[in-house]
Each structure stands twice: as structure tokens, then as C-alpha cells.
Design a protein around this motif. Sequence first.
Motif, PDB file in Angstrom:
ATOM      1  N   ASP A 169       0.836  -1.199   0.000  1.00 26.20           N
ATOM      2  CA  ASP A 169       0.000   0.000   0.000  1.00 26.20           C
ATOM      3  C   ASP A 169       0.870   1.247   0.000  1.00 26.20           C
ATOM      4  OD1 ASP A 169      -2.166  -1.660   0.103  1.00 26.20           O
ATOM      5  OD2 ASP A 169      -2.451  -1.485   2.277  1.00 26.20           O
ATOM      6  N   ALA A 170       0.357   2.301  -0.602  1.00 26.76           N
ATOM      7  CA  ALA A 170       1.060   3.580  -0.613  1.00 26.76           C
ATOM      8  C   ALA A 170       0.871   4.274   0.733  1.00 26.76           C
ATOM      9  CB  ALA A 170       0.545   4.455  -1.742  1.00 26.76           C
ATOM     10  N   VAL A 171       1.957   4.820   1.268  1.00 25.27           N
ATOM     11  CA  VAL A 171       1.913   5.531   2.540  1.00 25.27           C
ATOM     12  C   VAL A 171       2.492   6.925   2.330  1.00 25.27           C
ATOM     13  CG1 VAL A 171       2.668   5.575   4.939  1.00 25.27           C
ATOM     14  CG2 VAL A 171       2.105   3.391   3.836  1.00 25.27           C
ATOM     15  N   ILE A 172       1.736   7.931   2.748  1.00 24.95           N
ATOM     16  CA  ILE A 172       2.164   9.332   2.645  1.00 24.95           C
ATOM     17  C   ILE A 172       1.990   9.975   4.013  1.00 24.95           C
ATOM     18  CG2 ILE A 172       1.689  11.566   1.585  1.00 24.95           C
ATOM     19  CD1 ILE A 172       0.718  10.093  -0.888  1.00 24.95           C
ATOM     20  N   VAL A 173       2.997  10.727   4.424  1.00 21.64           N
ATOM     21  CA  VAL A 173       2.937  11.469   5.684  1.00 21.64           C
ATOM     22  C   VAL A 173       2.935  12.953   5.348  1.00 21.64           C
ATOM     23  CG1 VAL A 173       4.036  11.914   7.906  1.00 21.64           C
ATOM     24  CG2 VAL A 173       4.150   9.626   6.880  1.00 21.64           C
ATOM     25  N   THR A 174       1.947  13.667   5.895  1.00 19.88           N
ATOM     26  CA  THR A 174       1.869  15.114   5.679  1.00 19.88           C
ATOM     27  C   THR A 174       1.797  15.810   7.026  1.00 19.88           C
ATOM     28  OG1 THR A 174      -0.545  15.242   5.618  1.00 19.88           O
ATOM     29  CG2 THR A 174       0.566  14.660   3.558  1.00 19.88           C
ATOM     30  N   ASP A 175       2.112  17.109   6.992  1.00 18.41           N
ATOM     31  CA  ASP A 175       1.871  17.885   8.202  1.00 18.41           C
ATOM     32  C   ASP A 175       0.427  18.346   8.192  1.00 18.41           C
ATOM     33  OD1 ASP A 175       1.707  19.942   6.397  1.00 18.41           O
ATOM     34  OD2 ASP A 175       3.661  20.816   6.909  1.00 18.41           O
ATOM     35  N   GLN A 176       0.089  19.159   9.175  1.00 14.96           N
ATOM     36  CA  GLN A 176      -1.313  19.562   9.299  1.00 14.96           C
ATOM     37  C   GLN A 176      -1.751  20.485   8.173  1.00 14.96           C
ATOM     38  OE1 GLN A 176      -2.822  20.069  13.479  1.00 14.96           O
ATOM     39  NE2 GLN A 176      -0.613  20.306  13.912  1.00 14.96           N
ATOM     40  N   ARG A 177      -0.777  21.077   7.476  1.00 17.10           N
ATOM     41  CA  ARG A 177      -1.122  21.921   6.341  1.00 17.10           C
ATOM     42  C   ARG A 177      -1.321  21.099   5.062  1.00 17.10           C
ATOM     43  NH1 ARG A 177       3.890  25.650   6.109  1.00 17.10           N
ATOM     44  NH2 ARG A 177       4.805  23.581   6.481  1.00 17.10           N
ATOM     45  N   GLY A 178      -0.993  19.794   5.136  1.00 13.84           N
ATOM     46  CA  GLY A 178      -1.132  18.940   3.967  1.00 13.84           C
ATOM     47  C   GLY A 178       0.100  18.856   3.128  1.00 13.84           C
ATOM     48  N   ILE A 179       1.234  19.383   3.638  1.00  9.86           N
ATOM     49  CA  ILE A 179       2.493  19.292   2.900  1.00  9.86           C
ATOM     50  C   ILE A 179       3.038  17.878   3.057  1.00  9.86           C
ATOM     51  CG2 ILE A 179       4.815  20.210   2.645  1.00  9.86           C
ATOM     52  CD1 ILE A 179       2.612  22.174   1.920  1.00  9.86           C
ATOM     53  N   ILE A 180       3.420  17.245   1.935  1.00  4.91           N
ATOM     54  CA  ILE A 180       3.923  15.871   1.962  1.00  4.91           C
ATOM     55  C   ILE A 180       5.333  15.864   2.533  1.00  4.91           C
ATOM     56  CG2 ILE A 180       4.500  13.848   0.570  1.00  4.91           C
ATOM     57  CD1 ILE A 180       2.338  14.682  -1.381  1.00  4.91           C
ATOM     58  N   LEU A 181       5.493  15.155   3.636  1.00  4.87           N
ATOM     59  CA  LEU A 181       6.791  15.039   4.291  1.00  4.87           C
ATOM     60  C   LEU A 181       7.512  13.758   3.891  1.00  4.87           C
ATOM     61  CD1 LEU A 181       5.702  16.170   7.882  1.00  4.87           C
ATOM     62  CD2 LEU A 181       6.651  17.581   6.039  1.00  4.87           C
ATOM     63  N   HIS A 182       6.760  12.723   3.631  1.00  5.79           N
ATOM     64  CA  HIS A 182       7.372  11.435   3.304  1.00  5.79           C
ATOM     65  C   HIS A 182       6.416  10.632   2.423  1.00  5.79           C
ATOM     66  CE1 HIS A 182       9.740   7.766   3.719  1.00  5.79           C
ATOM     67  NE2 HIS A 182       8.608   7.131   3.994  1.00  5.79           N
ATOM     68  N   ALA A 183       6.976   9.846   1.540  1.00  4.74           N
ATOM     69  CA  ALA A 183       6.197   8.944   0.681  1.00  4.74           C
ATOM     70  C   ALA A 183       7.011   7.689   0.443  1.00  4.74           C
ATOM     71  CB  ALA A 183       5.843   9.613  -0.643  1.00  4.74           C
ATOM     72  N   ASN A 184       6.398   6.543   0.657  1.00  3.41           N
ATOM     73  CA  ASN A 184       7.146   5.302   0.445  1.00  3.41           C
ATOM     74  C   ASN A 184       7.212   4.969  -1.044  1.00  3.41           C
ATOM     75  OD1 ASN A 184       4.568   4.420  -0.046  1.00  3.41           O
ATOM     76  ND2 ASN A 184       4.708   2.606   1.245  1.00  3.41           N
ATOM     77  N   GLN A 185       7.951   3.903  -1.323  1.00  6.33           N
ATOM     78  CA  GLN A 185       8.161   3.530  -2.711  1.00  6.33           C
ATOM     79  C   GLN A 185       6.848   3.223  -3.431  1.00  6.33           C
ATOM     80  OE1 GLN A 185      10.966   3.659  -4.528  1.00  6.33           O
ATOM     81  NE2 GLN A 185      11.947   4.572  -2.713  1.00  6.33           N
ATOM     82  N   ALA A 186       5.901   2.587  -2.708  1.00  4.31           N
ATOM     83  CA  ALA A 186       4.609   2.265  -3.333  1.00  4.31           C
ATOM     84  C   ALA A 186       3.874   3.529  -3.738  1.00  4.31           C
ATOM     85  CB  ALA A 186       3.754   1.434  -2.368  1.00  4.31           C
ATOM     86  N   ALA A 187       3.991   4.589  -2.899  1.00  2.00           N
ATOM     87  CA  ALA A 187       3.339   5.855  -3.234  1.00  2.00           C
ATOM     88  C   ALA A 187       3.980   6.482  -4.454  1.00  2.00           C
ATOM     89  CB  ALA A 187       3.390   6.800  -2.039  1.00  2.00           C
ATOM     90  N   LEU A 188       5.329   6.461  -4.499  1.00  2.00           N
ATOM     91  CA  LEU A 188       6.019   7.020  -5.650  1.00  2.00           C
ATOM     92  C   LEU A 188       5.665   6.271  -6.930  1.00  2.00           C
ATOM     93  CD1 LEU A 188       9.528   7.600  -4.029  1.00  2.00           C
ATOM     94  CD2 LEU A 188       7.730   9.309  -4.431  1.00  2.00           C
ATOM     95  N   ALA A 189       5.619   4.936  -6.822  1.00  2.00           N
ATOM     96  CA  ALA A 189       5.269   4.139  -8.003  1.00  2.00           C
ATOM     97  C   ALA A 189       3.816   4.376  -8.404  1.00  2.00           C
ATOM     98  CB  ALA A 189       5.515   2.658  -7.711  1.00  2.00           C
TER      99      ALA A 189
END
Length: 752
Positions: free
Chosen positions: A125-145
Motif C-alpha cells: 500500500d502507498a503511505v504518505i505522511v503530511t503535516d497539518q497543512r497537507g504538505i507531503i513530508l514522506h512517501a514510500n516507494q509504493a506511493a512514488l510508483a
Amino acid sequence: MHDAIFAATPSGRILSWNPAAERVYGYAPSEVIGRRIHLLWFQEDQAGLGDNLSAARLASGAHEFVSRVRHKSGAVIYAQFRLAPMRNEDGEIVGLLACSSDVTQQREEHELIKMQAGALENIGDAVIVTDQRGIILHANQAALAMYARKTRRLLGLRVSDLFSNIAGGAQKAAEVRETLLRGAEWVGELAYRREGGAEPLLARTSVRRIELESAPVWLWVLQDITEQRRAEAALIERERRFRTLADSAPMMVWMTDAQSRCEYVNRTWLSHSGVTWAETTGARWLNVVHPDDRGQLEQLIRCGPDAEPFEAELRMRSSHGEYAHVLTRGAPRIEDGQVIGFIGSGVDITNIRKAEEERIQLEQQALKSQKLYSLGVLAGGIAHDFNNMLVSILGFSDLALHELEPRHPARPLVEQIELGSRRAAGLIEQVLTFAGKARRATEEVDLNQAVLETANLLELSSPTAFGSTSNSPPSSILYADPAQVRQVVMNLLLNASDVLSQSGGCIRIRTAFEEIEASDPRGWADAPPDPGPYVLLEVSDDGDGMNPDTLTQIFDPFFTTKFTGRGLGLSAVMGVVRSHSGAISVESKPGEGSCFTVFFPLDRPVPRTRPERHIAVSGDLGVLVVDDDGSVLDVTRQMLQSGGLQVLAAQSADEAVALFSQGPEQVRLVILDVVMPDATPSNVAARLREVRDDVPILLASGYSDSNLRPALDGRTFVGFIAKPYNRDELLEAVAQACPSIVNDLAKGSASA
């Protein structure tokens, strides 16, 4: 100090051991001083220790490393070491100084974090971490793909940018943000924009708030369901098409699961059976199958390794409440090598079965009619030839009686010959009746009166009970041969009376008018009658009935179920009915009695008038006799000569034409046999008329005149005489055919 410190010789023998070392490793100073440092390592790790000692000796400063060591208790701990060489004034290494600390907990935490990070990177599964403003801080390989982006082109973006240009995307993003700010988790399906304007991505998404020491973050977990939804949509479309096709099919379609429960039936199936979809659930759909056929169908659709396609004819209840014949075909449904149910179709073949039964019935009827026709032809041919013999026997007997004195001793013998000949003629008459070629007179016959007289006669001579006599038509007038109609009534009543003579019961008689349709389905004994009005005679009894084999033979000549008898009763009935263009139907089953119904047509015959003929008398009174049978020709000539007539005799058509051509004006009458081997009566008449166009012809035959009546025009064919005949019958026929001959003969007799 908090760190464990100990000193050792260059070879690793421990020289000092501080309290922290005892606290970390569990060994007291007395337990380790003088022993080698190797006791702190497991056997399998000591090779690595040697490498680190060598590295420490060569290092200009401290050599640092982390190693697995053994606690005194045998437990595994991880320690961080700093090894530094101790040197003398000459720079030579005289020992090693070690400083270590327990990092087991930190290592475990690090390993856990590393493992979690690895799992996060390698999860499907794709995993994305954002701050409270919705800025993407991290994305795993599945998310990038999933988004077809490189890290630098995804990190730092707003997650809402992934919803741009997606219908309803902004509204969904606001809904997610509002849910998270309330502290709740948002779960649903979202469409995301991909790089390069590719088809939007549909993902099952869950978003939750995670509290970190630095600041809370939002964790987005996305599962790509684009292909799944596409496959589901395709499956729904295929199912829609299947249902549309199945519901539009003119045949019944059904489908079951592995337990033979109904999964689907189409509209045709529901319409044919007259039940609702709710009434087909489970095994209830089998309720429309005939109870006697249900077990067979259940066996055929049973799932298992031996399941195979089948074809069967079953009876299925229709919407009209009747059972229809349905041709059912089925095949197993197989998924992953397992039979998961059956799919099949059904076609109503009731009309086909009825048509097939009617065809078989018509074929049987045709065979029966052909058999009766063939028997009739055979019987008629035999009767015709036998009648020719009887003409000679009866004719010569009659001539002999005219020559013998009343007291002559031979006269009784000749009279017995004549009597036997007449009895034989009567028997042949019955055979001709079966063949439908018996001579008959046509006049008005009251069928009701004939039935009443015959029934009264039988009641006086037989104990059989007549249950009822129903005469529906007030006046049942037929145009038929009275004697033959009475023979039909008598034979039917005698037949029923014989059936009941031992078992008892009663006979029911009914007469009625009935209109016969073209497709009347009755079981006709012979060919079906022509459509039209008929008067019927029905005779039924309470006897034992007949089986199908007997029914097929009862009208055969000489067939009988009685101990004695000639077996000509029903065959004679058949002949009479056939000669009157009627019909017979028979209904009988073992144990249920029999019912014979005779139909006579109501057509009134058109009376034929014969124009009066006047033949001028000139010369000798000549009669030309034409017959291929020499004995018939001889006796006929002698009987005519005994009446005072001059006779010319011919045994063939050519001979007859030759004799007639020699003196056509002297021939007053031609007596012509109907059955000639070389010509028909019409051909002979045409050849004679070429010589004289007004020649009168009297036809003679062992058959009846039924088929010859249309030819008796009163000009060329002036009459008919049936064989066998005697002298008086022959002279009477000649007198009726040619009155002038009689007048002339009378004059001649008077003068004599």
C-alpha cells in the motif's frame, strides 16, 4: 564512572576492572582479572573480536565498534566499545584501554525503527505522511510508483494538489481535513491525479492523525483499487449483458450452485412456469418439475468429480397448471478445477411431441388403412374370381333344372348344387362387403328404426341387458342400402352381446348427428372421413375391453377372438361403412369395455335418369357377350340362347371388336365383363362406338356397381349385372337394359 572501563595486555589479558564494568557485565573484578577479554564474547563472535583488537593496535586513536557480548548470566547484550592502545616512552604498545557502555535498548529501538522503515518502504500500500497543512513530508516507494513520480517531485507538494482537476476532489479534501481536525479517522475512496495526464487513480484511503513529540502529522494509507473497480465494472457489465441476453432468449435458462440451489432463472423460465423469483429460492425451483422426474433432475445436477453435461426430457408445470414436455440441457460450471454448480437451458417441446405423436398416429393409421386396403384388394380379387366360378356352377345348375322333369331322380341333386352355390355366393358377398365392393341399393333408411328393431330382436333371443338406447336425432334418415345398414347394426350388437355373454353387463346404444372437422383426433379404424355432417351409431359395452394388439386386428377378415365363427362380422361392418364413404372409430382398454362408433354421411344421392331408348328391330336378335373366362362365357351364352336370343361370344377385346364389325346392326346389346386383362370397359366401348356410335353395353362383374354408377349414362353403359347370376336374373337384366329385345322376344314366344 557510568561506563565500564578495564585495561588489558596487548594479548587481551585483563589487568583492571572498574565497578561499572561489574555492573554492566555481571563479573566481579576477582572473576576477570588475569583472564583474557575473550570471555565476554560468544565463541562464534570471537573472530570479530580479534579483528577489532588488531584494528585498535593499529589505530592512531581510539577504535570504536558495537559488538554482541555475553553477560555473566549468559544473556545477550550489545555494547559500544572504544579501544585505545597504551604506549611507553618508546611508543611501544604495552596494553589496551577499553571503555564500553550497554547499548542493548538503543539497538533494539534502532532495529525496530529500521524494521518499521523497511516494512513501510516495502509494503504494497502507498503511505504518505503530511503535516497539518497537507504538505507531503514522506512517501514510500509504493506511493512514488503509484503516482509515477520521483521523490523530489512528490515531497513538498500539498496533498490537495493530487486532487486538482478531479471532479469533487476539492470537496473531498475539505471533508478529510475537517474529519482529521475533529480527531477522527477518515476512510473512503478517493480519486487522485497522476503524472502526465494519465487516467485518474482510484484508491481506498484511510487518513489518521498521529501525535509526534515535535508536531502532529497525518498518515495517509492508500490501496490502489483502480483495476479492481475496472474489473468489477466489467463484471457488472458482463453480468448485465448476460442477463439481457438470457432474459431475451426464447428458451428457459437456469443456473444452480454447488448445493443445487437456484442462483438464476431468466424471464422465459418464470413466464413459462408462472412462478415469481421469490418462489425459486433454494431448492424450491424444483417444485415445478413433475414429481416423477424430479429425482432424475436432482441426480443430473449433483456436483462432484463425475459431473458431466447432460440432456434429458422432463415434464415441467406451466403457467396454465398443466405439465409440458421440456427438453433440458445442462453443463457443469467449473472454477479452479472445482464444480461450483450447473448452468442449463430448457425448450418446451410439447407441440413437437404432440406433432410426433400425431405423425406416428397418422403413420399407424396409414399402415392400418393400407393393410385394410390391401386385404380388401386381395379379398375382392378372390371374390371376383370365385364369382366367375359360381356363374358357371349356378348357371349350368339352373339350365339343368330347366331341362329336368320335376320327378327326375337327378333333380334333387342339382337343386343341392344350386343351393350350395347360392350359399357360397352369400359368403362371397360378405367378403365383397369387407372389400367395399358389394352390390348395394341406395334408398332412405331410418337408422333409429333399424336400431330399435334389431335391439328388440336380440332382447328376445339373448339375456344381454341393454342399458340405454339414446336416439338423439328425431329423424335419422340415411341414404344407404337398408340390408347393409341393418347388417352393421346387427353385427355390432351381436359382437357386444357375445362379449357380455359370460361376464355380464349392459350395452348402450346411441344415435346422433355430428359435424366432423378436418383435424378430428379420434382413433379411426380406417382412413379419417371427409369433413361434413354425419349421423352416427354408437354401441358401447361393459366388457373386458381389448388390448392394443387386438385392436389392430379386429377388422381383419377371418380374425376372431371367439372359439368358433368365421370372423367376418366386423370386417363386413368395415366394408359396408367403406362402401358408403363413412368411417368407424373404436375406443377400448382392458377392463374398461369397448365403444364402436359408425359414421354415415348425410349426403343425399342425386337420382340418375336414364333416357328412353328405342331400338329398331331388324333381322336376328343378337347379343354380344365379352368375358375372358371361358366357362362364364359358355354358360352365359347358353342361358341367353335358352331365352331365344342369338349370341355372339368373344373372349378378348380384339375378338369382340372383330365380331361386332362383321354385323354391327344385328347386335342389339353388348354384355361386357368389367375386368378384362387387355382393356378397360371405356376402351372397349370407344372401339365399338367407332363402328356404331349408339351401341348399348350392359356391364357384368363380380364386384358391386358402386364404382361404376358414374359411368352408367343410359346411352353407352345402360346397366349392370352382378355375378354370380342365374338364367332368370340374366334375362331380367337384359330386359331392363334393352326393352325392345323383350318385346321382340315376347312376340316371338307368342307366335311359337
